[in-house]
Design an enzyme around this catalytic site. Structure first.
Site, PDB file in Angstrom:
ATOM      1  N   ASP A  53     -27.001  98.560  50.938  1.00 37.48           N
ATOM      2  CA  ASP A  53     -26.681  99.971  50.705  1.00 37.48           C
ATOM      3  C   ASP A  53     -27.693 100.571  49.721  1.00 37.48           C
ATOM      4  OD1 ASP A  53     -25.771  98.781  48.408  1.00 37.48           O
ATOM      5  OD2 ASP A  53     -23.729  99.583  48.512  1.00 37.48           O
ATOM      6  N   SER A  54     -28.649  99.764  49.264  1.00 39.55           N
ATOM      7  CA  SER A  54     -29.779 100.294  48.493  1.00 39.55           C
ATOM      8  C   SER A  54     -30.574 101.288  49.342  1.00 39.55           C
ATOM      9  CB  SER A  54     -30.694  99.157  48.012  1.00 39.55           C
ATOM     10  OG  SER A  54     -31.009  98.284  49.083  1.00 39.55           O
ATOM     11  N   ASP A  92     -24.357  95.183  54.097  1.00 41.63           N
ATOM     12  CA  ASP A  92     -23.501  95.575  52.977  1.00 41.63           C
ATOM     13  C   ASP A  92     -22.279  96.338  53.450  1.00 41.63           C
ATOM     14  OD1 ASP A  92     -24.071  94.776  50.384  1.00 41.63           O
ATOM     15  OD2 ASP A  92     -25.710  96.216  50.146  1.00 41.63           O
ATOM     16  N   LYS A 122     -21.636  91.692  53.128  1.00 44.26           N
ATOM     17  CA  LYS A 122     -21.665  91.442  51.680  1.00 44.26           C
ATOM     18  C   LYS A 122     -20.777  92.462  50.990  1.00 44.26           C
ATOM     19  CE  LYS A 122     -25.410  92.443  48.967  1.00 44.26           C
ATOM     20  NZ  LYS A 122     -24.848  93.481  48.084  1.00 44.26           N
ATOM     21  N   GLU A 124     -19.373  93.766  46.944  1.00 44.69           N
ATOM     22  CA  GLU A 124     -19.573  93.686  45.497  1.00 44.69           C
ATOM     23  C   GLU A 124     -18.229  93.540  44.786  1.00 44.69           C
ATOM     24  OE1 GLU A 124     -21.930  96.944  44.019  1.00 44.69           O
ATOM     25  OE2 GLU A 124     -23.476  96.670  45.565  1.00 44.69           O
ATOM     26  N   GLU A 191     -26.806  89.282  40.373  1.00 42.61           N
ATOM     27  CA  GLU A 191     -27.788  90.306  40.009  1.00 42.61           C
ATOM     28  C   GLU A 191     -27.835  90.523  38.503  1.00 42.61           C
ATOM     29  OE1 GLU A 191     -27.739  93.818  42.420  1.00 42.61           O
ATOM     30  OE2 GLU A 191     -29.130  94.897  41.108  1.00 42.61           O
TER      31      GLU A 191
HETATM   32  O1  KIV Z   1     -28.122  96.838  48.425  1.00 41.08           O
HETATM   33  C1  KIV Z   1     -28.946  95.969  48.111  1.00 41.08           C
HETATM   34  O2  KIV Z   1     -30.135  96.035  48.417  1.00 41.08           O
HETATM   35  C2  KIV Z   1     -28.463  94.822  47.358  1.00 41.08           C
HETATM   36  C3  KIV Z   1     -29.498  93.914  46.769  1.00 41.08           C
HETATM   37  C4  KIV Z   1     -30.002  94.505  45.524  1.00 41.08           C
HETATM   38  C5  KIV Z   1     -28.980  92.538  46.547  1.00 41.08           C
HETATM   39  O3  KIV Z   1     -27.301  94.648  47.184  1.00 41.08           O
END
Ligand code: KIV
Length: 273
Positions: A53-54, A92, A122, A124, A191
């Protein structure tokens, strides 16, 4: 394949990542948001591609990842998974797509797999999501955890500083990792935590840890591709090693092109019919 590509070009699976931890074979992960980049990353031998989600920050130009939606992740994941042959594609779960209930998490994660070709998701957060991790895993959806500096929590943290520096928070991260592993997570991203804590977490669980600013003792490493290419240059965290300076190279190329057009030097005879 690049000259650095691994000899073993079999498909990467969650099971193989676990085997690699046992063998001490490090995992190389990077982010991907579009097909062109994903194909290059995959053919270069990167083991895990995270559709992160970056994308909210490095593609959409936002200040945080908070407003990224499931629909946007579906789009990015679909175009990435379409071209990837070897790497494991992890997508994500964006903010508020898994927190409300395990049912909603299952529905959203299922969509990412069914409609966009994600091979894992993934999320968080720590032990408060153990039940979600369990439900997804038991339903056939592999889950990667993410602890330490979790960007979706930025307004709760109020800062992007290193997490787990004090004993209480370090202990919490360590216990969260154990809870996630027990709930069935297949790997955990760590992280921006001290290297000593990264090592401690890595040694205390039997699933791989993938560090981003968590020291050299994690089982693997991940970076945001746009950071390591020097494409995203708004800020430069200490944990980012720049392997190229593409923004500079692009400024040069675009500037040269604009000059050539203005001066009538493009197109030339060879570029004309
Ligand atoms: O969203 C992302 O790119 C991430 C990485 C920083 C691990 O979660």
């Amino acid at each position: 394949m690049s000259t650095h590509a691994p000899e073993d070009d079999r498909k990467v699976t969650t099971e193989r990542l676990r085997e690699w931890k046992g063998e001490g074979r490090r995992i190389a992960a990077l982010t991907a948001y579009d097909a062109l980049m994903a194909e290059i990353l995959d053919r270069s031998g990167v083991d895990v591609l995270l559709v992160g989600d970056s994308c909210g920050m490095v593609v959409q130009g936002l200040d945080t990842t908070i407003s990224v939606t499931v629909e946007q992740m579906l789009y990015h994941c679909k175009v990435v998974s379409k071209v990837v042959e070897r790497a494991l594609v992890v997508c994500d779960l964006p903010f508020l797509s898994f927190q409300v209930s395990a049912e909603e998490a299952l529905r959203n994660a299922g969509k990412l797999m069914k409609e966009a070709g994600a091979e894992a998701v993934k999320l968080e957060g720590g032990r408060q999501f153990s039940e979600v991790v369990r439900r997804l895993t038991e339903s056939g959806i592999p889950v990667m955890g993410h602890l330490g500096l979790t960007p979706q929590w930025i307004h709760r943290f109020g800062t992007y500083k290193v997490r787990g520096r004090d004993d209480a928070e370090a202990q919490q991260i360590l216990e969260d990792a154990r809870h996630l592993a027990q709930a069935g997570a297949f790997a955990i991203v760590l992280e921006k935590i001290p290297a000593t804590l990264g090592k401690q977490v890595t040694e205390s669980i039997d699933i791989p840890t993938i560090g981003i600013g968590a020291g050299a003792d994690c089982d693997g490493q991940i970076l945001v591709t746009h950071d390591m290419l020097g494409l995203f240059t708004k800020f430069h965290p200490r944990f980012v090693r720049r392997y190229a300076n593409l923004a500079e190279e692009m400024h040069r190329a675009f500037g040269d092109y604009a000059r050539d057009v203005r001066e009538g030097n493009f197109p030339g005879e060879r570029e004309s019919y």
